[in-house]
Scaffold this motif. Sequence first.
Motif, mmCIF file in Angstrom:
data_model
loop_
_atom_site.group_PDB
_atom_site.id
_atom_site.type_symbol
_atom_site.label_atom_id
_atom_site.label_comp_id
_atom_site.label_asym_id
_atom_site.label_seq_id
_atom_site.Cartn_x
_atom_site.Cartn_y
_atom_site.Cartn_z
ATOM 1 N N LYS A 60 -10.365 -6.063 -2.724
ATOM 2 C CA LYS A 60 -9.841 -5.660 -1.234
ATOM 3 C C LYS A 60 -10.793 -4.736 -0.449
ATOM 4 O O LYS A 60 -10.678 -4.277 0.762
ATOM 5 C CB LYS A 60 -8.444 -5.397 -1.222
ATOM 6 C CG LYS A 60 -7.603 -6.477 -1.811
ATOM 7 C CD LYS A 60 -6.059 -6.248 -1.565
ATOM 8 C CE LYS A 60 -5.217 -7.285 -2.038
ATOM 9 N NZ LYS A 60 -3.710 -6.900 -1.871
ATOM 10 N N LYS A 117 1.316 -4.570 -13.501
ATOM 11 C CA LYS A 117 1.207 -5.114 -12.169
ATOM 12 C C LYS A 117 0.700 -4.034 -11.273
ATOM 13 O O LYS A 117 -0.261 -4.197 -10.324
ATOM 14 C CB LYS A 117 2.830 -5.231 -11.578
ATOM 15 C CG LYS A 117 3.408 -6.564 -12.484
ATOM 16 C CD LYS A 117 4.783 -6.536 -11.878
ATOM 17 C CE LYS A 117 5.717 -7.573 -12.536
ATOM 18 N NZ LYS A 117 6.947 -7.520 -12.237
ATOM 19 N N GLN A 118 0.748 -2.696 -11.748
ATOM 20 C CA GLN A 118 0.225 -1.747 -10.948
ATOM 21 C C GLN A 118 -1.158 -1.624 -10.925
ATOM 22 O O GLN A 118 -1.885 -1.321 -10.094
ATOM 23 C CB GLN A 118 1.134 -0.303 -11.132
ATOM 24 C CG GLN A 118 2.318 -0.461 -10.776
ATOM 25 C CD GLN A 118 3.210 0.625 -11.297
ATOM 26 O OE1 GLN A 118 2.519 1.973 -12.037
ATOM 27 N NE2 GLN A 118 4.375 0.989 -10.866
ATOM 28 N N ARG A 120 -3.160 -3.915 -11.706
ATOM 29 C CA ARG A 120 -3.841 -5.290 -11.028
ATOM 30 C C ARG A 120 -3.825 -4.585 -9.428
ATOM 31 O O ARG A 120 -4.894 -4.860 -8.841
ATOM 32 C CB ARG A 120 -2.998 -6.315 -11.223
ATOM 33 C CG ARG A 120 -3.380 -7.612 -10.439
ATOM 34 C CD ARG A 120 -2.501 -8.650 -10.414
ATOM 35 N NE ARG A 120 -2.975 -9.731 -9.551
ATOM 36 C CZ ARG A 120 -3.818 -10.556 -9.420
ATOM 37 N NH1 ARG A 120 -4.472 -10.706 -10.572
ATOM 38 N NH2 ARG A 120 -4.049 -11.483 -8.525
ATOM 39 N N ALA A 121 -2.843 -4.228 -8.947
ATOM 40 C CA ALA A 121 -2.798 -3.946 -7.462
ATOM 41 C C ALA A 121 -3.801 -2.874 -7.424
ATOM 42 O O ALA A 121 -4.622 -2.951 -6.329
ATOM 43 C CB ALA A 121 -1.360 -3.551 -7.330
ATOM 44 N N GLN A 124 -7.574 -3.813 -7.135
ATOM 45 C CA GLN A 124 -7.988 -4.303 -6.125
ATOM 46 C C GLN A 124 -8.654 -3.654 -4.996
ATOM 47 O O GLN A 124 -9.558 -4.122 -4.185
ATOM 48 C CB GLN A 124 -6.974 -5.530 -5.724
ATOM 49 C CG GLN A 124 -6.776 -6.595 -6.606
ATOM 50 C CD GLN A 124 -5.483 -7.544 -6.067
ATOM 51 O OE1 GLN A 124 -5.706 -8.015 -5.178
ATOM 52 N NE2 GLN A 124 -4.541 -7.526 -7.032
ATOM 53 N N HIS A 125 -8.406 -2.432 -4.981
ATOM 54 C CA HIS A 125 -8.872 -1.288 -4.248
ATOM 55 C C HIS A 125 -10.043 -0.763 -4.689
ATOM 56 O O HIS A 125 -10.347 0.289 -3.640
ATOM 57 C CB HIS A 125 -7.470 -0.649 -3.486
ATOM 58 C CG HIS A 125 -6.464 -1.279 -2.967
ATOM 59 N ND1 HIS A 125 -6.619 -1.627 -1.438
ATOM 60 C CD2 HIS A 125 -5.409 -1.865 -3.266
ATOM 61 C CE1 HIS A 125 -5.593 -2.246 -1.223
ATOM 62 N NE2 HIS A 125 -4.744 -2.559 -2.298
#
Length: 340
Positions: A60, A117-118, A120-121, A124-125
């Motif tokens: 991202k 989950k964290q 992965r999120a 992405q940055h």
Amino acid sequence: MNQGRKRKNSGRVTLADVAKLAGVGSMTVSRALRTPELVSEGLRARIDAAVAQLGYLPNKAAGALASSSSDTIAVILPSLTEFATNEMVLALKSVLEPAGYQLIFTASNYDSMEEEKQVRALLQHSPAALILPGTPHTPQTLKYIANINLPVVEISALTYEPIHINVGVDHHASAYQLTKFLYMKGYRQIGFIGAYTNFGRFAMRLAGWQKAMLDHNLASHRLVLGLPQASFSVGADCLISTLERWPDIDAVICSHSELAAGLILEANKRGIKLPEQLAVATFDDPNLCNTLQPSLTTVDIPYAEVGKEAAQSLLDALNHSQRNPVIKSIGFRIKTRAST
């Protein structure tokens, strides 16, 4: 911006890698990820399988200038309210922020799937680095990390097989030594009360207590686990049920200082003499341990030192593009007080 930072190839899995494995074009993969309803079910399943196998993460931050480098460090901790967490957060900030980095903190609530989950999120940055607790991670979390070429720090607990940098305490040894200390004081029916004992350092503490009990030929069945949380009220509730279940118990180790404090307060309320009728010990050393009556024996762990050592090791890795494994063990000591 820190002049010492070096831009390096991310080494991350690309959209083209996913497309090659799935046997489709990159545009098809992009469409499946952005608008999956426009792609057939069979094709979507193939692409999803390739994404999972490769641990692909969309970037991202791809629109950022190629010459720039991230100044963000992502930090995932088990909790943002613990004494240990507060000490480490302040230490990390004191070293990394003056070096020009911004820290983003989040908590997994002692859940490895939530941590996944964290991770992965956050990845992405494209952060400059990732800080995690030194605890077992899911295979998918490890896959995500393996596909992103950035420094990773595992903090608080020693792992001995670090992803990259590991700075922490041998919590197994701390519990072993605390149990041995009680044994040397003459206690023999030593119990263990624990919360979050499926997670990281608390699981290590439980294992350390069990090994010490077995090594000294003591029964290790006086065990209370599965507590909903580590709090004063839960600790208080444990006191009477523990004494009723094991009337001969003469000492108890609590996985958290909050549990031990609640137990002591309830004992005082009920007129149970400590340590004459029951000795109590725990881990970590917040101010409340010294102000309780009786004051609470603890394993004192210097979490501020852990945080500073971790931050400095991370800075070294960022400034010199180092990915060699680093393990730093921080010591502990038993603070003997009136509860034992």
